[in-house]
Enzyme design. Sequence first.
Site, PDB file in Angstrom:
ATOM      1  N   CYS A   2       1.002  -1.407  -0.070  1.00  0.00           N
ATOM      2  CA  CYS A   2      -0.130  -0.239  -0.216  1.00  0.00           C
ATOM      3  C   CYS A   2       0.985   1.013   0.016  1.00  0.00           C
ATOM      4  O   CYS A   2       2.052   1.150   0.996  1.00  0.00           O
ATOM      5  CB  CYS A   2      -0.810   0.120   1.267  1.00  0.00           C
ATOM      6  N   ARG A  27       4.386   0.713  -6.840  1.00  0.00           N
ATOM      7  CA  ARG A  27       4.252  -0.518  -5.841  1.00  0.00           C
ATOM      8  C   ARG A  27       2.993  -1.427  -6.131  1.00  0.00           C
ATOM      9  O   ARG A  27       2.754  -2.574  -5.597  1.00  0.00           O
ATOM     10  CB  ARG A  27       3.755   0.598  -4.756  1.00  0.00           C
ATOM     11  N   TRP A  71      -3.286  -1.425  -1.653  1.00  0.00           N
ATOM     12  CA  TRP A  71      -2.922  -3.519  -2.081  1.00  0.00           C
ATOM     13  C   TRP A  71      -3.884  -4.544  -0.705  1.00  0.00           C
ATOM     14  O   TRP A  71      -3.093  -4.731   0.014  1.00  0.00           O
ATOM     15  CB  TRP A  71      -0.908  -4.169  -1.891  1.00  0.00           C
ATOM     16  N   ASN A  97      -0.889   1.975   6.202  1.00  0.00           N
ATOM     17  CA  ASN A  97      -0.056   1.369   5.698  1.00  0.00           C
ATOM     18  C   ASN A  97       0.220   0.324   7.350  1.00  0.00           C
ATOM     19  O   ASN A  97       0.444   0.101   7.827  1.00  0.00           O
ATOM     20  CB  ASN A  97       1.024   1.893   5.769  1.00  0.00           C
ATOM     21  N   GLY A  98       0.287  -1.714   6.577  1.00  0.00           N
ATOM     22  CA  GLY A  98       0.767  -2.396   7.757  1.00  0.00           C
ATOM     23  C   GLY A  98       0.115  -2.906   8.269  1.00  0.00           C
ATOM     24  O   GLY A  98      -0.913  -3.408   7.469  1.00  0.00           O
ATOM     25  N   GLU A 464      16.053 -24.423  -8.736  1.00  0.00           N
ATOM     26  CA  GLU A 464      15.244 -23.004  -8.249  1.00  0.00           C
ATOM     27  C   GLU A 464      16.582 -21.860  -8.928  1.00  0.00           C
ATOM     28  O   GLU A 464      16.712 -21.018  -9.298  1.00  0.00           O
ATOM     29  CB  GLU A 464      14.771 -22.632  -7.069  1.00  0.00           C
ATOM     30  N   LYS A 468      17.151 -19.168 -12.100  1.00  0.00           N
ATOM     31  CA  LYS A 468      17.611 -17.921 -11.893  1.00  0.00           C
ATOM     32  C   LYS A 468      18.218 -17.651 -12.094  1.00  0.00           C
ATOM     33  O   LYS A 468      18.692 -16.312 -13.107  1.00  0.00           O
ATOM     34  CB  LYS A 468      17.558 -17.324 -10.565  1.00  0.00           C
ATOM     35  N   GLU A 471      16.846 -17.241 -16.115  1.00  0.00           N
ATOM     36  CA  GLU A 471      16.211 -16.490 -16.508  1.00  0.00           C
ATOM     37  C   GLU A 471      16.743 -14.997 -17.367  1.00  0.00           C
ATOM     38  O   GLU A 471      16.272 -13.986 -17.924  1.00  0.00           O
ATOM     39  CB  GLU A 471      15.597 -15.886 -15.629  1.00  0.00           C
ATOM     40  N   HIS A 487      25.197 -40.709 -14.690  1.00  0.00           N
ATOM     41  CA  HIS A 487      24.465 -41.289 -15.728  1.00  0.00           C
ATOM     42  C   HIS A 487      24.254 -39.859 -17.113  1.00  0.00           C
ATOM     43  O   HIS A 487      23.621 -40.093 -17.347  1.00  0.00           O
ATOM     44  CB  HIS A 487      22.940 -41.562 -15.044  1.00  0.00           C
ATOM     45  N   LYS A 586       6.249 -10.850 -16.473  1.00  0.00           N
ATOM     46  CA  LYS A 586       5.741 -12.031 -15.138  1.00  0.00           C
ATOM     47  C   LYS A 586       4.361 -12.894 -14.512  1.00  0.00           C
ATOM     48  O   LYS A 586       4.243 -13.406 -13.746  1.00  0.00           O
ATOM     49  CB  LYS A 586       5.413 -10.343 -14.149  1.00  0.00           C
TER      50      LYS A 586
HETATM   51  C1  G6P Z   1       6.411 -17.028 -14.818  1.00  0.00           C
HETATM   52  C2  G6P Z   1       7.294 -16.185 -13.901  1.00  0.00           C
HETATM   53  C3  G6P Z   1       7.662 -16.760 -12.536  1.00  0.00           C
HETATM   54  C4  G6P Z   1       6.975 -17.288 -12.782  1.00  0.00           C
HETATM   55  C5  G6P Z   1       5.607 -18.256 -12.884  1.00  0.00           C
HETATM   56  C6  G6P Z   1       4.548 -18.500 -12.119  1.00  0.00           C
HETATM   57  O1  G6P Z   1       6.784 -17.808 -16.338  1.00  0.00           O
HETATM   58  O2  G6P Z   1       8.128 -15.585 -14.768  1.00  0.00           O
HETATM   59  O3  G6P Z   1       8.623 -15.651 -12.003  1.00  0.00           O
HETATM   60  O4  G6P Z   1       7.233 -18.544 -11.034  1.00  0.00           O
HETATM   61  O5  G6P Z   1       5.409 -17.754 -13.740  1.00  0.00           O
HETATM   62  O6  G6P Z   1       4.257 -17.498 -12.234  1.00  0.00           O
HETATM   63  P1  G6P Z   1       3.163 -18.110 -10.362  1.00  0.00           P
HETATM   64  O7  G6P Z   1       2.494 -16.205 -10.333  1.00  0.00           O
HETATM   65  O8  G6P Z   1       2.353 -18.804 -10.922  1.00  0.00           O
HETATM   66  O9  G6P Z   1       2.875 -17.962  -9.157  1.00  0.00           O
END
Ligand code: G6P
Length: 591
Positions: A2, A27, A71, A97-98, A464, A468, A471, A487, A586
């Site tokens: 927020c 934000r 938010w 906020n909070g 993961e 990262k 990506e 293997h 995103k």
């Molecule tokens: C997209 C984003 C990823 C995310 C994935 C799943 O590929 O770039 O960063 O992990 O979607 O998104 P979600 O909102 O379902 O976690």
Amino acid sequence: MCGIVGYFGFRRADQVIISALKRLEYRGYDSWGVAVKHGNGLEIIKMVGAIGDVENYSLAEGSIGIGHTRWATHGKPSEINAHPHKDCNNKIAVVHNGIISNFQSLREELERKGHKFSSETDTEVIPHLIEEEYRGDLIEAVMKAVEKLKGSFAIVVMHAEKEELVAVRYKSPLIIGVGDGEWFIASDVPAVLDYTNRVIYLEDGDILRIGNDGFKIWNNGKEVERRVETVPWSIEDAEKGGYEHFMLKEIHEIPRVVEDTLFEYLSEGIDLDVSFSAGISEIVFVACGTSYHASLIGKYLIEKLTGIPVRVEFASEFIYNPPPMGRTLVIAITQSGETADTLEAMRMAKKLGAKVVAIVNVLGSTATRIADNILYTRAGPEISVAATKSFIAQLVVLYLLALKLSKMPGSEIEKLVDELRIMPELVRKILEREEEIEQIAEEIAKYEDIMYIGRGIGVAIAMEGALKMKEISYIHAEAYPAGELKHGPFALLGRETPVIALLVSDETYEIMLNNIKEVKARESPVIALADEEDREVEKYVDFVIRLPKTNPLYTAITYSVALQLLAYYTAKKRGCEIDKPRNLAKSVTVE
Ligand code: G6P
């Protein structure tokens, strides 16, 4: 999260406030509102959705006002839940906020005294509490009301009959923008930069009053002085809080996100309603991308701590071959709550008769409408495409869920909960030493292939970490269980392929050391992640990223933060765009 704005000066408050709120749009928000003092009354507008053009709005003329972008946390996004919130007599308006953690008991007490509430928010108790205490002196009433609040909050208060604004900062940021004969209050610097670059950063416990005679700040009942600072940044820099990229800013928000998510579900014990798990015989996770990797860690934790069998499915594949759904609990993990494949899998699971729980970051998102039960993460809006803080928040919810479902003795659970409570501190320690990770990133930025390896919980962390890296740095990165290297992937190793080895101090440690020796024999440079007390691994590897000692279960948090930083600095060294990597979005709203 927020955004808060307050204005006291000589311009039209509505225009200043709406344009300042637009500066906080980055934000993220789902609704917004403004209150302006006009005569002895308040004019308020509240809207759901985006603000759009400032010129579209015109409230009554007035030069004192407050505004808010919301938010949603308590209660869905709606006009009623949007701020400002008012007292019974429409005289006191508050933006906040909070989180007010004791709002439920305060609300019940106020209702008993005859106060009528209209929203589902925690915020609404604040104007009513102030109304209870108000005897003609606003600052005194606010001071008394605030004593009753628990949680974290930044608030700005106005009264229809008073030429003043009162604000409080407690564990949620608030600044004053100091202009010439005008003052601004905001949760974040960008809101004021169109008008002034002179700001005061309020401190925890500060109570502020702005009136025609200027402003005063009190803390602990005593008047205090705060330094006026000149902000050297542009608006764009300020949105990122001085960080070069949103991704780095979001990684630095992790300690706070862990605190907020723990705060949501931890009181004396784990305050998480798991009635949805009654009678289930198995759990199936559905998710995509980073949320899929959180699911893999969830599987590890739940199987280890509860013995309930768990499967993890890519949401995009689940729909082709859904498992039989007898007594199955389906848990969808999604930051956005809008990923098309995850939503489709949830709908199908429901059709097949499964109970569906969603772990979601965005309140009011589509996933929250499909799910039977929702567990919210408290990561706040995430701007950078690569998920960082939202992933860690998902892990925190999964730890709590696994512990809550566990049949372990209470004392063991309590010990694990206590160790979880110190995670924000451990993450802060990692962030304090990020330069060491940056130096290692400079070494690996020259390669085009990287292999990540781990065992046990380390496998999903490695996956993961590799995601990262690919990506945002565009380096080809793969993850393997260390035992699988021989293997096939061994054929790829050599001087040109560094290996990132996750060494966890549990039953996998010795065999991982052996695997590292095997990798070194193939001449791959090795970077190990290990706990800071480890004195063995440095004998065999080229670099060690040392991480605070923790229960091995919680390395998913500490090691992941280190791997996020490693990917970030590698991408930066390679001159990549970072926040918006090529070809990625995103939120993927198509199947
Ligand atoms: C997209 C984003 C990823 C995310 C994935 C799943 O590929 O770039 O960063 O992990 O979607 O998104 P979600 O909102 O379902 O976690």
